[in-house]
Design an enzyme around this catalytic site. Structure first.
Site, PDB file in Angstrom:
ATOM      1  N   ILE A  32       0.805  -1.229   0.000  1.00 14.75           N
ATOM      2  CA  ILE A  32       0.000   0.000   0.000  1.00 14.75           C
ATOM      3  C   ILE A  32       0.836   1.275   0.000  1.00 14.75           C
ATOM      4  O   ILE A  32       0.280   2.368  -0.138  1.00 14.75           O
ATOM      5  CB  ILE A  32      -0.969   0.053   1.196  1.00 14.75           C
ATOM      6  CG1 ILE A  32      -0.198   0.073   2.526  1.00 14.75           C
ATOM      7  CG2 ILE A  32      -1.974  -1.067   1.134  1.00 14.75           C
ATOM      8  CD1 ILE A  32      -1.023   0.556   3.691  1.00 14.75           C
ATOM      9  N   TYR A  33       2.136   1.176   0.170  1.00  8.65           N
ATOM     10  CA  TYR A  33       2.946   2.396   0.230  1.00  8.65           C
ATOM     11  C   TYR A  33       2.868   3.133  -1.107  1.00  8.65           C
ATOM     12  O   TYR A  33       3.206   2.566  -2.156  1.00  8.65           O
ATOM     13  CB  TYR A  33       4.399   2.081   0.567  1.00  8.65           C
ATOM     14  CG  TYR A  33       4.638   1.621   2.001  1.00  8.65           C
ATOM     15  CD1 TYR A  33       3.645   1.706   2.972  1.00  8.65           C
ATOM     16  CD2 TYR A  33       5.867   1.104   2.377  1.00  8.65           C
ATOM     17  CE1 TYR A  33       3.875   1.286   4.279  1.00  8.65           C
ATOM     18  CE2 TYR A  33       6.115   0.684   3.682  1.00  8.65           C
ATOM     19  CZ  TYR A  33       5.106   0.773   4.617  1.00  8.65           C
ATOM     20  OH  TYR A  33       5.344   0.355   5.915  1.00  8.65           O
ATOM     21  N   THR A  34       2.467   4.383  -1.031  1.00  9.04           N
ATOM     22  CA  THR A  34       2.277   5.257  -2.202  1.00  9.04           C
ATOM     23  C   THR A  34       1.532   4.541  -3.326  1.00  9.04           C
ATOM     24  O   THR A  34       1.906   4.633  -4.502  1.00  9.04           O
ATOM     25  CB  THR A  34       3.628   5.832  -2.707  1.00  9.04           C
ATOM     26  OG1 THR A  34       4.551   4.761  -2.968  1.00  9.04           O
ATOM     27  CG2 THR A  34       4.226   6.754  -1.680  1.00  9.04           C
TER      28      THR A  34
END
Length: 299
Positions: A32-34
């Protein structure tokens, strides 16, 4: 965590090259990071900046910000997300696959069976978890341990925010991890940047706290207790002739059962300061003084 938003790919490449050249091995990201951009950048850099075999690659799964539920560790979601992470990372396996969150809507045995299936398929080497409670970690670890003869994989790590400004995990998660045979991966060991003392006299315009989307992440550590801890760190740093960053980072790194500290520098200069702290070891008296200065109710 910020690669693809606050950190451009060219800057990430410079940092990753310097990190590996200095002997660094552990790269930690998440699906889910960026919005997946972090994994994509890591994947490209594994082909252009460093060698895949030189690093331990870790990512996470379980958050569903775009779905109809906040968490999902069902077999369906986990295995589909694994394939998506492998594509973004451009690899055939992940070294440490971490169940980012605890999903009360999915039976633990279903979640863990999916993780075991990923290992059996050769797409994952080891299984870890994110910042769970002590009982949640114990549930997962005990289930896996009871079935090791049947091929279940042990839980080898738990990720947790841990610093001189946040020692809550000492109450239950770290003891549980120790009892379960899992090690801690301490994230935000610099107290979201506050323990570097950069906010001692205000908020610098180029700091994370000056960014509208990051300020709420940093501001909880601007309270009176945190200021007192920062002053203690600065006193120790002055006495030892090192940076506050080095004091704060080494305190966490050398805590019992901490396997790694993960940091998120935005610039090569910040990374240089972090790498320079690697050889700093705090005298016992300083560690004990910082322990006392940062003591607070754990609940």
């Amino acid at each position: 965590m910020t690669w693809g938003k606050d950190v451009e790919e060219s800057e990430a490449a410079d940092q990753l090259t310097a990190f590996v050249d200095a002997g660094g091995t552990f790269i930690d990201t998440a699906d889910i990071y960026t919005g997946g951009q972090s994994e994509r950048i890591v994947g490209r850099l594994l082909r252009t900046a460093i060698r895949r075999e030189d690093v331990i690659l870790a990512t996470k799964v379980g958050h569903t910000p775009e779905g109809n539920r906040p968490f999902d560790t069902s077999r369906r979601h986990l295995l589909a997300s694994l394939e998506a992470s492998l594509r973004r990372l451009q690899v055939d396996h992940i070294d440490l696959w971490q169940l980012h969150v605890y999903d009360p809507g999915t039976p633990a045995e279903e979640t863990l069976a999916a993780a075991d299936a990923a290992v059996a398929a050769g797409k994952v080497r080891y299984i870890g978890v994110g910042h769970l409670t002590g009982w949640q970690l114990a549930t997962y670890a005990t289930w896996q341990r009871a079935g090791q003869a049947m091929g279940r994989c042990p839980i080898v790590s738990t990720g947790a925010e841990y610093s001189l400004l946040n020692r809550r995990v000492e109450a239950d998660l770290l003891p549980a991890a120790d009892d379960c045979g899992a090690s801690a991966i301490a994230w935000s060991p610099l107290g979201r940047g506050v323990l570097t003392a950069k906010y001692r006299n205000g908020v610098p315009s180029d700091s994370r706290a000056a960014l509208p989307h990051m300020a709420p992440y940093v501001e909880p550590y601007f309270d009176e207790r945190s200021r007192g801890v920062v002053e203690s760190v600065c006193t120790a740093a002055e006495g030892l002739g090192v940076s506050p960053l080095a004091v704060a980072l080494s305190w966490v790194r050398d805590q019992p059962n901490v396997a790694a500290t993960t940091v998120g520098p935005r610039t090569a200069s910040q990374l240089g300061d972090i790498l320079a702290a690697e050889n700093v070891v705090l005298p016992r008296e300083i560690r004990e003084a910082l322990h006392d200065a940062s003591a607070a109710p754990l609940h």
